[in-house]
Design a protein around this motif. Structure first.
Motif, PDB file in Angstrom:
ATOM      1  N   ILE A   1      11.170  -4.717  -8.933  1.00  0.00           N
ATOM      2  CA  ILE A   1      11.446  -4.239  -7.581  1.00  0.00           C
ATOM      3  C   ILE A   1      10.277  -2.943  -7.441  1.00  0.00           C
ATOM      4  CG2 ILE A   1      12.998  -2.756  -6.688  1.00  0.00           C
ATOM      5  CD1 ILE A   1      15.131  -4.296  -8.042  1.00  0.00           C
TER       6      ILE A   1
ATOM      7  N   GLY B   1       7.279  -3.026  -8.430  1.00  0.00           N
ATOM      8  CA  GLY B   1       6.126  -3.992  -8.214  1.00  0.00           C
ATOM      9  C   GLY B   1       6.001  -4.575  -6.793  1.00  0.00           C
ATOM     10  N   ILE B   2       7.271  -4.994  -6.369  1.00  0.00           N
ATOM     11  CA  ILE B   2       7.218  -5.592  -4.875  1.00  0.00           C
ATOM     12  C   ILE B   2       7.255  -4.491  -3.918  1.00  0.00           C
ATOM     13  CG2 ILE B   2       9.039  -6.739  -3.433  1.00  0.00           C
ATOM     14  CD1 ILE B   2       9.753  -8.371  -5.733  1.00  0.00           C
TER      15      ILE B   2
ATOM     16  N   VAL C   1       3.732  -3.700  -3.473  1.00  0.00           N
ATOM     17  CA  VAL C   1       2.792  -4.988  -2.962  1.00  0.00           C
ATOM     18  C   VAL C   1       3.246  -5.018  -1.341  1.00  0.00           C
ATOM     19  CG1 VAL C   1       2.881  -7.373  -2.798  1.00  0.00           C
ATOM     20  CG2 VAL C   1       2.542  -6.207  -4.797  1.00  0.00           C
ATOM     21  N   ALA C   2       4.469  -4.661  -1.219  1.00  0.00           N
ATOM     22  CA  ALA C   2       4.969  -4.751   0.415  1.00  0.00           C
ATOM     23  C   ALA C   2       4.593  -3.696   1.007  1.00  0.00           C
ATOM     24  CB  ALA C   2       6.341  -4.972   0.206  1.00  0.00           C
ATOM     25  N   LEU C   3       4.317  -2.378   0.312  1.00  0.00           N
ATOM     26  CA  LEU C   3       4.334  -0.868   1.161  1.00  0.00           C
ATOM     27  C   LEU C   3       3.360  -1.234   2.567  1.00  0.00           C
ATOM     28  CD1 LEU C   3       5.149   1.805   1.377  1.00  0.00           C
ATOM     29  CD2 LEU C   3       3.034   2.453  -0.218  1.00  0.00           C
ATOM     30  N   PRO C   4       1.962  -1.533   2.295  1.00  0.00           N
ATOM     31  CA  PRO C   4       1.138  -1.713   3.374  1.00  0.00           C
ATOM     32  C   PRO C   4       1.631  -2.311   4.420  1.00  0.00           C
ATOM     33  CG  PRO C   4      -0.062  -2.196   1.118  1.00  0.00           C
ATOM     34  CD  PRO C   4       1.353  -2.145   1.272  1.00  0.00           C
ATOM     35  N   ILE C   5       2.403  -3.430   4.073  1.00  0.00           N
ATOM     36  CA  ILE C   5       2.869  -4.242   5.389  1.00  0.00           C
ATOM     37  C   ILE C   5       3.870  -3.649   5.966  1.00  0.00           C
ATOM     38  CG2 ILE C   5       3.827  -6.517   5.826  1.00  0.00           C
ATOM     39  CD1 ILE C   5       1.240  -7.026   4.536  1.00  0.00           C
TER      40      ILE C   5
ATOM     41  N   ILE D   1       4.350  -0.402   6.403  1.00  0.00           N
ATOM     42  CA  ILE D   1       3.493   0.594   7.344  1.00  0.00           C
ATOM     43  C   ILE D   1       3.233  -0.108   8.503  1.00  0.00           C
ATOM     44  CG2 ILE D   1       1.828   2.466   7.201  1.00  0.00           C
ATOM     45  CD1 ILE D   1       2.606   3.125   4.365  1.00  0.00           C
ATOM     46  N   THR D   2       2.611  -1.264   8.263  1.00  0.00           N
ATOM     47  CA  THR D   2       1.813  -1.792   9.418  1.00  0.00           C
ATOM     48  C   THR D   2       3.122  -2.396  10.297  1.00  0.00           C
ATOM     49  OG1 THR D   2       0.418  -2.884   7.897  1.00  0.00           O
ATOM     50  CG2 THR D   2       0.609  -3.873  10.135  1.00  0.00           C
TER      51      THR D   2
ATOM     52  N   MET E   1       8.109   6.630   8.801  1.00  0.00           N
ATOM     53  CA  MET E   1       8.117   5.588   7.630  1.00  0.00           C
ATOM     54  C   MET E   1       9.341   4.617   8.136  1.00  0.00           C
ATOM     55  SD  MET E   1       5.788   5.961   5.514  1.00  0.00           S
ATOM     56  CE  MET E   1       6.358   4.635   4.106  1.00  0.00           C
TER      57      MET E   1
ATOM     58  N   LEU F   1       3.552  -7.204 -14.328  1.00  0.00           N
ATOM     59  CA  LEU F   1       4.519  -7.777 -13.479  1.00  0.00           C
ATOM     60  C   LEU F   1       5.204  -9.444 -14.063  1.00  0.00           C
ATOM     61  CD1 LEU F   1       3.349  -6.505 -10.066  1.00  0.00           C
ATOM     62  CD2 LEU F   1       5.570  -5.880 -11.335  1.00  0.00           C
TER      63      LEU F   1
ATOM     64  N   MET G   1       6.128 -11.502  -4.445  1.00  0.00           N
ATOM     65  CA  MET G   1       5.006 -11.214  -5.118  1.00  0.00           C
ATOM     66  C   MET G   1       3.769 -11.770  -4.474  1.00  0.00           C
ATOM     67  SD  MET G   1       5.169  -8.800  -7.241  1.00  0.00           S
ATOM     68  CE  MET G   1       6.419  -8.811  -8.602  1.00  0.00           C
TER      69      MET G   1
ATOM     70  N   TRP H   1       2.818 -13.385  -1.528  1.00  0.00           N
ATOM     71  CA  TRP H   1       2.321 -13.489  -0.119  1.00  0.00           C
ATOM     72  C   TRP H   1       1.158 -12.967   0.373  1.00  0.00           C
ATOM     73  CZ3 TRP H   1       3.034  -9.208   2.669  1.00  0.00           C
ATOM     74  CH2 TRP H   1       3.834  -8.222   2.195  1.00  0.00           C
TER      75      TRP H   1
ATOM     76  N   LEU I   1      -5.323  -2.352   6.808  1.00  0.00           N
ATOM     77  CA  LEU I   1      -4.029  -1.824   6.274  1.00  0.00           C
ATOM     78  C   LEU I   1      -4.280  -0.519   5.432  1.00  0.00           C
ATOM     79  CD1 LEU I   1      -1.569  -4.943   5.454  1.00  0.00           C
ATOM     80  CD2 LEU I   1      -2.282  -4.030   7.614  1.00  0.00           C
TER      81      LEU I   1
ATOM     82  N   MET J   1      -3.332   3.443   6.165  1.00  0.00           N
ATOM     83  CA  MET J   1      -2.622   4.278   5.129  1.00  0.00           C
ATOM     84  C   MET J   1      -3.250   5.579   4.481  1.00  0.00           C
ATOM     85  SD  MET J   1      -0.150   1.754   2.917  1.00  0.00           S
ATOM     86  CE  MET J   1      -1.468   1.143   1.765  1.00  0.00           C
TER      87      MET J   1
ATOM     88  N   TRP K   1      -5.316  -5.091  -4.579  1.00  0.00           N
ATOM     89  CA  TRP K   1      -4.127  -5.286  -3.999  1.00  0.00           C
ATOM     90  C   TRP K   1      -3.923  -6.708  -3.658  1.00  0.00           C
ATOM     91  CZ3 TRP K   1      -2.812  -6.368   1.136  1.00  0.00           C
ATOM     92  CH2 TRP K   1      -1.543  -6.572   1.451  1.00  0.00           C
TER      93      TRP K   1
END
Lengths: 283, 293
Positions: free
Chosen positions: A17, A19-20, A23-27, A29-30, A48, B92, B110, B112, B124, B128, B166
């Motif tokens: 979780i 890791g996800i 991985v998802a954080l930049p998206i 924030i976008t 946020m 991972l 994971m 996409w 992006l 940030m 990333w």
């Protein structure tokens, strides 16, 4: 699962979780940036959690002129250009690779191996290493600022040709023997037997190539000077430059979101084909 | 290579390979040979005359402090990107391999970022880390770090490494997970019966067994970092500040298109070509000897 270790199981899920989230954080924030108004996006720290301006930004970005104070094409036009380029590249690559793999596997003719190696060589010559001379060729052919110029120079494909060659080699010889006994010529055999048999491979390859085409950056950057021909992926850079004068991060991030949505959708919706395509083409 | 049974000789196969061969010749072979030819020429400042100079352009490059620095920087950048994204993906995937239920969901979530264009990944991350607005400079400020990638070369390098790594995690994760899942369960079970715990099994069995994948990914990541990260550099730093993120592909583009140094840029292209050829050969040699489990 080899043995039952409850603590480790909890850790496993926690790590995944985490890791996800990374991985998802930049998206995330976008996305959040695209839901606030321009004023909120100039105050540090940036929010946020999503705000309530999503549709407003969406319509302003997609149908309006996009970023104010810049000379860019409307975003819908850029999306259309990207779509045209991605489809032409993907379908073009598949079409010419299918027929050349067919010729190399099913015909014996002089210079066959030479053609095979010529195609192989394209693998070793990415655009990045022959930027200027390729640009000159396209300019001489009068293909600057056109869909042809955006797609044709990119559609030679060694990987796709190899993949179809591999697929054709696994099709039993009896297929061809019986087709020939039944009186089918080469084109008939290709169209009625080979194409249907490699349908899933074609679909898998299409997913990968669509993403590849959509995400092209350097090539469109070189050969399009006309704002009407800019692609959505290219426009992000211009917007980032403009942001130094007038930071409209809500619009910029909405454009980024629109630019990544089609390929991300393709990956998520066609995950099985995507995974198949990715592992097949890199073999 | 060729089918045992094939069609009789005719003009058809030539027509079938024609489109691919034509495009290859016009847009690949011809420009590449032009690049090689131009790398032996030096043009005077006004573009009026050119002189054939053999390897002088290459000699100039070898003596050029900026080029050598860019070379070293590219190697550092590639190594950092490969190490960061491969180790994150390995960890991972190692955990995801243990999951029985929900494995597909984890995989979907994971993989996409693979679909995000490098230049967008750059956009992006630059958002940030925007020094005045970004969320990370805000947090870093609390621990006393004054983040500014517009002025600080180290910060700029870190930023492009993060963005590049990333985006690549998805790809590495997918290949590592597939490799781990193709290891026979009986092998892992036998190790477990002999008393090896999960960590032991990972270090002594799983990691050595997937070493072909590690090698394969190393090559793929190197190619990615060398050539596909142009968009990230171009959007995030433009090679700056003070050339601190000018990697080789960016330098070719900049010297050729912006600086209009044709001979020098062509010589750089030729060096890059040699690098791609070497990497492709390594990749294909590995494929031939692929280890089967």
């Amino acid at each position: 699962m080899v043995e039952n270790r409850p603590v480790l199981n909890v850790i496993t899920h926690l790590v995944l979780i985490l890791g996800i989230v990374i991985v998802a954080l930049p998206i995330w924030i976008t996305f959040v940036a695209s839901t606030h108004d321009a004023v909120r996006m100039t105050q540090a720290p940036i929010p946020m959690l999503p705000g309530g301006h999503f549709w407003e930004n969406f319509t302003q970005t997609l149908l309006g002129s996009g970023l104010s104070g810049t000379e860019t094409a409307p975003v819908w036009r850029m999306l259309l250009n990207s779509l045209a380029m991605a489809l032409m590249i993907a379908l073009g690559k598949i079409a010419i690779s299918l027929i050349s793999a067919f010729a190399i596997v099913y015909f014996k003719f002089p210079f066959r191996m030479m053609f095979f190696w010529l195609i192989f060589v394209t693998l070793m010559l990415p655009v990045e290493v022959r930027i200027l001379p390729t640009f000159e060729v396209v300019a001489d052919l009068g293909m600057l600022n056109s869909y042809w110029g955006l797609s044709i120079p990119l559609i030679a494909s060694a990987t796709a040709t190899f993949m179809f060659r591999q697929v054709f080699l696994t099709i039993p010889d009896e297929m061809l023997e019986s087709a020939r006994i039944d009186g089918a010529g080469p084109l008939r055999f290709f169209w009625d037997i080979l194409i249907p048999l490699s349908r899933t491979n074609i679909a898998a390859l299409f997913v990968i190539l669509f993403i590849y085409g959509w995400n092209q950056y350097l090539w469109p950057l070189l050969i399009t000077t006309d704002t009407d021909m800019t692609t959505i992926v290219m426009s992000i850079k211009q917007m980032l430059e403009a942001a130094e004068q007038s930071p409209q991060w809500n619009i910029i991030m909405m454009t980024a979101l629109l630019a990544m949505l089609p390929p991300v959708f393709v990956v998520v919706a066609m995950q099985k084909l995507f995974v198949q395509g990715l592992t097949e083409t890199d073999k | 290579m060729l089918k045992r049974v094939h069609f009789p000789r005719s003009v058809l196969p030539y027509l079938l390979v024609a489109p691919q061969i034509l495009i290859t010749l016009v847009f690949f072979i011809w420009p590449a040979s032009q690049a090689v030819y131009q790398s032996f020429l030096i043009e005077d400042a006004f573009g009026l005359s050119t002189e054939f100079v053999w390897f002088e352009n290459f000699e100039l490059l070898v003596d050029d402090e900026l080029y050598l620095q860019s070379f070293g920087r590219t190697i550092f950048f590639s190594a950092a990107v490969a190490l960061l994204s491969m180790s994150a993906a390995l960890v991972l995937a190692g955990f995801a391999d243990r999951v029985v239920r929900g494995a597909t969901t984890y995989r979907t979530l994971m993989i996409w970022p693979y679909a995000v264009a490098p230049v967008l990944a750059g956009a992006l991350w630059v958002f940030m880390f925007n020094p005045t607005l970004g969320i990370f400079p805000f947090l870093l400020d609390m621990v006393g770090i004054d983040w500014n990638h517009y002025l600080n070369g180290t910060h700029a390098m870190m930023l492009v490494i993060f963005a590049a790594a990333w985006k690549q995690i998805a790809y590495n994760f997918l290949f590592y997970l597939a490799a781990m899942q193709s290891i026979p369960r009986s092998l892992i079970e036998a190790a477990a019966i002999d008393g090896a715990g999960p960590v032991r099994r990972f270090i002594d069995h799983i990691f050595p067994l997937i070493s072909p994948t590690t090698f394969f990914l190393l090559v793929i990541n190197a190619v990615y970092a060398f050539f596909d990260t142009f968009g990230i550099i171009h959007a995030v730093t433009q090679g700056g500040p003070a050339n601190s993120t000018t990697i080789l592909v960016y330098k070719v583009f900049n010297d050729g298109f912006v600086g209009l140094d044709l001979g020098g840029s062509a010589a750089q292209s030729v060096i890059l070509m040699v690098l791609v050829i070497a990497m492709t050969v390594v990749q294909f040699r590995y494929i031939e000897r692929k280890v089967e489990y």
